[in-house]
Enzyme design. Structure first.
Site, PDB file in Angstrom:
ATOM      1  N   ALA A   1     -10.176   6.558 -21.235  1.00  0.00           N
ATOM      2  CA  ALA A   1     -11.208   7.475 -20.413  1.00  0.00           C
ATOM      3  C   ALA A   1     -10.751   8.763 -20.503  1.00  0.00           C
ATOM      4  O   ALA A   1     -11.645   9.615 -20.774  1.00  0.00           O
ATOM      5  CB  ALA A   1     -11.515   7.089 -19.136  1.00  0.00           C
TER       6      ALA A   1
ATOM      7  N   ASN B   1     -13.754   1.878 -22.400  1.00  0.00           N
ATOM      8  CA  ASN B   1     -12.565   0.799 -21.971  1.00  0.00           C
ATOM      9  C   ASN B   1     -12.150   0.488 -23.281  1.00  0.00           C
ATOM     10  O   ASN B   1     -12.770   0.263 -24.309  1.00  0.00           O
ATOM     11  CB  ASN B   1     -13.455  -0.283 -21.490  1.00  0.00           C
ATOM     12  CG  ASN B   1     -12.279  -1.091 -20.793  1.00  0.00           C
ATOM     13  OD1 ASN B   1     -11.150  -1.523 -21.121  1.00  0.00           O
ATOM     14  ND2 ASN B   1     -12.689  -1.478 -19.225  1.00  0.00           N
TER      15      ASN B   1
ATOM     16  N   TYR C   1       0.832  -1.114  -0.126  1.00  0.00           N
ATOM     17  CA  TYR C   1      -0.091   0.061  -0.009  1.00  0.00           C
ATOM     18  C   TYR C   1       0.889   1.177   0.066  1.00  0.00           C
ATOM     19  O   TYR C   1       0.612   2.234  -0.551  1.00  0.00           O
ATOM     20  CB  TYR C   1      -1.010  -0.065   1.223  1.00  0.00           C
ATOM     21  CG  TYR C   1      -2.082  -0.664   0.597  1.00  0.00           C
ATOM     22  CD1 TYR C   1      -3.186  -0.598  -0.063  1.00  0.00           C
ATOM     23  CD2 TYR C   1      -2.263  -2.015   1.414  1.00  0.00           C
ATOM     24  CE1 TYR C   1      -4.013  -1.109  -0.568  1.00  0.00           C
ATOM     25  CE2 TYR C   1      -3.328  -2.874   0.971  1.00  0.00           C
ATOM     26  CZ  TYR C   1      -4.526  -2.405   0.096  1.00  0.00           C
ATOM     27  OH  TYR C   1      -5.605  -3.219  -0.138  1.00  0.00           O
TER      28      TYR C   1
ATOM     29  N   ARG D   1       1.720   1.908  -3.613  1.00  0.00           N
ATOM     30  CA  ARG D   1       0.502   2.629  -4.352  1.00  0.00           C
ATOM     31  C   ARG D   1       0.178   3.980  -3.897  1.00  0.00           C
ATOM     32  O   ARG D   1       0.043   4.894  -4.626  1.00  0.00           O
ATOM     33  CB  ARG D   1      -0.890   1.620  -4.315  1.00  0.00           C
ATOM     34  CG  ARG D   1      -0.655   0.438  -4.842  1.00  0.00           C
ATOM     35  CD  ARG D   1      -1.864  -0.366  -5.029  1.00  0.00           C
ATOM     36  NE  ARG D   1      -2.789   0.432  -6.006  1.00  0.00           N
ATOM     37  CZ  ARG D   1      -2.791  -0.076  -7.290  1.00  0.00           C
ATOM     38  NH1 ARG D   1      -2.039  -0.810  -8.025  1.00  0.00           N
ATOM     39  NH2 ARG D   1      -3.640   0.915  -8.143  1.00  0.00           N
TER      40      ARG D   1
ATOM     41  N   GLY E   1     -13.543   2.178 -17.181  1.00  0.00           N
ATOM     42  CA  GLY E   1     -12.192   1.653 -16.876  1.00  0.00           C
ATOM     43  C   GLY E   1     -12.394   0.561 -15.558  1.00  0.00           C
ATOM     44  O   GLY E   1     -11.402   0.722 -14.718  1.00  0.00           O
TER      45      GLY E   1
ATOM     46  N   HIS F   1     -14.966   0.803  -2.196  1.00  0.00           N
ATOM     47  CA  HIS F   1     -13.779  -0.028  -1.753  1.00  0.00           C
ATOM     48  C   HIS F   1     -12.942   0.789  -0.595  1.00  0.00           C
ATOM     49  O   HIS F   1     -11.747   0.363  -0.379  1.00  0.00           O
ATOM     50  CB  HIS F   1     -12.748  -0.351  -2.774  1.00  0.00           C
ATOM     51  CG  HIS F   1     -13.572  -1.477  -3.586  1.00  0.00           C
ATOM     52  ND1 HIS F   1     -13.171  -1.787  -4.788  1.00  0.00           N
ATOM     53  CD2 HIS F   1     -14.645  -2.298  -3.419  1.00  0.00           C
ATOM     54  CE1 HIS F   1     -13.935  -2.823  -5.404  1.00  0.00           C
ATOM     55  NE2 HIS F   1     -14.875  -3.003  -4.596  1.00  0.00           N
TER      56      HIS F   1
ATOM     57  N   VAL G   1      -9.447   3.676  -4.851  1.00  0.00           N
ATOM     58  CA  VAL G   1      -9.071   4.069  -3.540  1.00  0.00           C
ATOM     59  C   VAL G   1      -8.186   5.492  -3.331  1.00  0.00           C
ATOM     60  O   VAL G   1      -7.691   5.835  -2.477  1.00  0.00           O
ATOM     61  CB  VAL G   1      -8.442   2.964  -2.680  1.00  0.00           C
ATOM     62  CG1 VAL G   1      -9.497   1.958  -2.443  1.00  0.00           C
ATOM     63  CG2 VAL G   1      -7.329   2.407  -3.416  1.00  0.00           C
TER      64      VAL G   1
ATOM     65  N   CYS H   1      -9.234  -1.464  18.090  1.00  0.00           N
ATOM     66  CA  CYS H   1     -10.677  -0.772  18.681  1.00  0.00           C
ATOM     67  C   CYS H   1     -11.368  -0.221  17.422  1.00  0.00           C
ATOM     68  O   CYS H   1     -12.735   0.214  17.773  1.00  0.00           O
ATOM     69  CB  CYS H   1     -10.136   0.351  19.519  1.00  0.00           C
ATOM     70  SG  CYS H   1      -9.343   1.739  18.504  1.00  0.00           S
TER      71      CYS H   1
ATOM     72  N   GLN I   1     -14.926   2.368  -7.308  1.00  0.00           N
ATOM     73  CA  GLN I   1     -13.933   1.121  -6.899  1.00  0.00           C
ATOM     74  C   GLN I   1     -12.563   1.957  -6.464  1.00  0.00           C
ATOM     75  O   GLN I   1     -11.858   0.873  -5.857  1.00  0.00           O
ATOM     76  CB  GLN I   1     -13.872  -0.009  -7.901  1.00  0.00           C
ATOM     77  CG  GLN I   1     -15.084  -0.598  -8.292  1.00  0.00           C
ATOM     78  CD  GLN I   1     -15.154  -1.534  -9.576  1.00  0.00           C
ATOM     79  OE1 GLN I   1     -14.997  -2.601  -9.371  1.00  0.00           O
ATOM     80  NE2 GLN I   1     -15.482  -1.044 -10.679  1.00  0.00           N
TER      81      GLN I   1
END
Ligand code: OAD
Length: 249
Positions: free
Chosen positions: A240, A223, A77, A80, A197, A129, A113, A140, A111
């Protein structure tokens, strides 16, 4: 042979038909996937460059992978997050944002992030997502915004001492109920769904398309490649960042 439209690479009569559908629709839903951010330089999940150190997303974006090796999942992550932090929304995001501000009933469901729709100015984006810029404590449950990159420590820890995870939906997990309810309501009530996309292979997100079509909506796909849903949609075969300005401008 079709004469190709200079701007979008789409046959002009198909583009005209698609523009007419947009013009006659009262309620429009745009469902976007990783492909809309490809022209910002963010690799798609299933396209070239989507693998990180030879791992597929299905190997890393799971609760089991995080339980086994939280640091490895966070490193992916962080990669990304770094790509996204250094990139910007592209003309595809901007065309959607500008159009949605002009149109009284336009819903954007993503979708992705990366936060690019919001950064481009789209209002009230439904993030199915989750977000790269939020964390959730595995002990917690507290969520917080975390925009720093790189993170000072990996994996990050909550104030309660618990391990934090990305606030992203992983394979096998349930989508955030409020986001899903809003997306489903928009799918059931739209006149037109724009499918942009996305490979349309990850459910339940992809199920919004048949839901909308069965409820009577028209559908347009943007697409460069075919998808399992292409045959039930009017297909604008292009990128796109080129097609959306021509479709919505
Ligand atoms: P995919 O990587 O599966 O698909 C990207 C799609 O974008 C493909 O159909 C490409 O042909 C298309 N594409 C590539 N370049 C494009 C461009 N310039 N313009 C338009 N389309 C382009 O990404 P998603 O469908 O978003 O989940 O994947 C769905 C989910 O699977 C993601 O949200 C992610 C992933 O695992 C999570 O992280 C939870």
């Amino acid at each position: 042979m079709h004469r190709l439209d200079r701007d979008a690479g789409v046959p002009p009569e198909i583009l005209r038909e698609a523009r007419a559908k947009v013009a006659s629709a009262d309620r429009i839903l745009a469902l976007t996937g990783a492909g809309i951010s490809a022209e910002s330089g963010i690799p798609t999940f299933r396209g070239a460059g989507g693998l990180w150190r030879d791992y597929r997303p299905e190997d890393l974006a799971t609760p089991a992978a995080f339980a086994r090796d939280p640091r490895l999942v966070w490193e992916w992550y962080e990669w990304r997050r770094g790509l996204v932090a250094a990139a910007r929304p592209n003309p595809g995001h901007r065309a959607l944002a500008e159009f949605s501000l002009r149109h009284p009933a336009f819903t954007t469901v993503t979708q992705n992030v990366d936060g690019f729709h919001t950064l481009a100015g789209s209002p009230d984006v439904i993030e199915l997502h989750g977000s790269l810029w939020r964390t959730r404590c595995t002990r917690c449950g507290a969520e917080r915004e975390e925009r720093r990159h790189p993170l000072p420590e990996l994996p990050p820890l909550c104030a309660c001492g618990g391990l934090e995870r990305p606030a992203i939906v992983w394979f096998g997990e349930t989508l955030p109920p409020a986001a899903w309810d809003a997306a489903e309501t928009a799918a059931l009530s739209c006149d037109l769904i724009l499918v942009i996309g996305t490979s349309s292979v990850v459910w339940p997100a992809a199920s919004l398309v048949p839901l909308a079509l069965e409820a009577g909506a028209a559908g347009i796909e943007v697409n460069p490649d075919g998808t399992p849903l292409s045959e039930s949609l009017l297909v604008l075969r292009g990128r796109a960042g080129e097609v959306l300005p021509a479709l919505l401008g």
